[in-house]
Write an enzyme that holds these catalytic residues in place. Structure first.
Site, PDB file in Angstrom:
ATOM      1  N   HIS A 129       0.817  -1.218   0.000  1.00 11.91           N
ATOM      2  CA  HIS A 129       0.000   0.000   0.000  1.00 11.91           C
ATOM      3  C   HIS A 129       0.847   1.264   0.000  1.00 11.91           C
ATOM      4  CE1 HIS A 129       0.492   0.000   4.492  1.00 11.91           C
ATOM      5  NE2 HIS A 129       0.366   1.307   4.318  1.00 11.91           N
ATOM      6  N   ASP A 179       0.183  -7.658   1.978  1.00 11.99           N
ATOM      7  CA  ASP A 179       0.598  -6.250   1.900  1.00 11.99           C
ATOM      8  C   ASP A 179       2.122  -6.165   1.926  1.00 11.99           C
ATOM      9  OD1 ASP A 179       0.605  -3.516   1.872  1.00 11.99           O
ATOM     10  OD2 ASP A 179      -0.068  -3.271   3.958  1.00 11.99           O
ATOM     11  N   SER A 201       4.216   2.886   8.017  1.00  9.68           N
ATOM     12  CA  SER A 201       3.901   1.804   7.088  1.00  9.68           C
ATOM     13  C   SER A 201       5.097   1.435   6.221  1.00  9.68           C
ATOM     14  CB  SER A 201       2.733   2.197   6.186  1.00  9.68           C
ATOM     15  OG  SER A 201       1.537   2.262   6.912  1.00  9.68           O
ATOM     16  N   GLY A 202       5.241   0.127   5.973  1.00  7.92           N
ATOM     17  CA  GLY A 202       6.312  -0.359   5.113  1.00  7.92           C
ATOM     18  C   GLY A 202       7.618  -0.607   5.825  1.00  7.92           C
TER      19      GLY A 202
END
Length: 350
Positions: A148, A199, A297-298
């Site tokens: 994402h 994800d 995120s990530g």
């Protein structure tokens, strides 16, 4: 009698002491050829000799999980082999940080997490770069992140990667950053918004990263069974409660949360979590109710060995209200995607 001795010699030819071998490492057979250390059950050459004939006393002493030096033609295609061998190329991070305590997040020190990557998006309105996600350098050319994170509704596709930085807005922070353009991206083929499953993604840098004290690839955890209870998450995300984005890289000590406890915090949602928290795809971690925040995120969920090697267990995926609740954060379980990662990152490894 002659055949029995021949079989015995062949077995000794491939068996080594388990204490002297580590799974996935390269090894040398007695004839001088190179092999790979794997379980005997996965090595056709060795296993055939173990189970052949009627030498029951010999077969019982050598179990299927015994580590052998194997020279089968396709041995390097076994999932995890290329990750382990790549890890051996990168020396350990010699930086020795202070003990990481579980708190609301602490600033990191220079060169403490040399695999940490910041992902940038083009902010045309302000003629600036918006650093909206994190990632992990896992080879000189590839960064591991969340699927994402490849596209922002507000800013478009990810365009920049920065390695080796500490504070994203200053130049006097004892860092030595390297900036890259995004050359190509790989989203996991099973990831489909708005689902939270699979994800995970890979970013190709426009050139090779240069190893320095500040930039060094991390290793990948290939074990599906998470026994490590000392995990660390890092990122430039929001500070808890205040909602203020930070420029200085933050770290937070976390513990693995078992799947049954994690499921209680996340209801089944047919749009995003049709099967609830899925243990094969996801791993949960938290600390006394503390959770990941937007902007992290990530980034990696990682552990560090005593020798200084970082192992990436998870990719930061999502959480509940940035630690305002007692739920843990949810991370994509890297071990489940090792074969996919290796097929891209080390596709040309012989």
């Amino acid at each position: 009698m002659f055949l029995w001795k021949l079989s015995f010699l062949i077995i000794l030819f491939v068996i080594r002491s388990k204490a002297n071998l580590e799974w996935g490492e390269e090894c040398e057979l007695e004839n001088g050829s190179m092999g790979v250390c794997i379980e005997a059950s996965k090595c056709q050459h060795a296993y055939r000799n173990i189970i052949s004939g009627n030498q029951s006393n010999l077969s019982q002493s050598i179990r299927k999980e015994t580590i052998v030096c194997c020279d089968d033609v396709n041995v390097k295609e076994i999932a995890g082999i290329r990750s382990v061998q790549a890890c051996k190329k990168w020396g350990p991070n010699l930086y020795q940080p202070d003990r990481i305590l579980g708190g609301d997040g602490d600033p990191t020190s220079s060169a403490e997490f040399p695999h940490m990557a910041a992902l940038g998006f083009e902010d045309t309105e302000n003629n600036d770069t918006y650093w909206g996600c994190g990632g992990s350098l896992i080879s000189l050319k590839f960064v591991l992140t969340a699927a994402h994170c490849l596209y922002s509704i507000q800013f478009g596709p990810v365009k920049y990667v920065r390695l080796g930085d500490l504070n994203l807005r200053t130049t006097d922070d004892e860092a030595d950053p390297q900036d890259f353009l995004v050359s190509k991206t790989y989203k996991h083929p099973l990831y489909k918004r708005p689902s939270k499953y699979h994800d995970i993604a890979l970013i190709v840098l426009d050139r090779l990263a240069v190893i320095t004290d500040f930039v060094l690839p991390a290793c990948l955890n290939i074990n599906m069974n998470t026994s490590n209870n000392r995990l660390i998450t890092t990122g430039w995300g929001l500070v808890p409660f205040s909602g203020i984005e930070v420029d200085h890289l933050q770290k937070l000590n976390l513990h693995h949360v078992n799947n049954s406890d994690c499921k209680k915090a996340y209801d089944v949602n047919h749009r995003t979590l049709s099967e609830g928290i899925h243990e094969q795809y996801q791993i949960c971690a938290g600390y006394q109710g503390k959770d990941i925040c937007q902007g992290n995120s990530g980034g990696p969920l990682q552990s560090r060995t005593r020798l200084g090697n970082f192992y990436i267990h998870g990719v930061t995926s999502f959480g509940n209200a940035c630690r305002l609740t007692k739920s843990s954060g949810v991370y994509t379980r890297v071990a489940n995607y090792i074969d996919w990662i290796e097929s891209i990152v080390w596709a040309n490894t012989e």
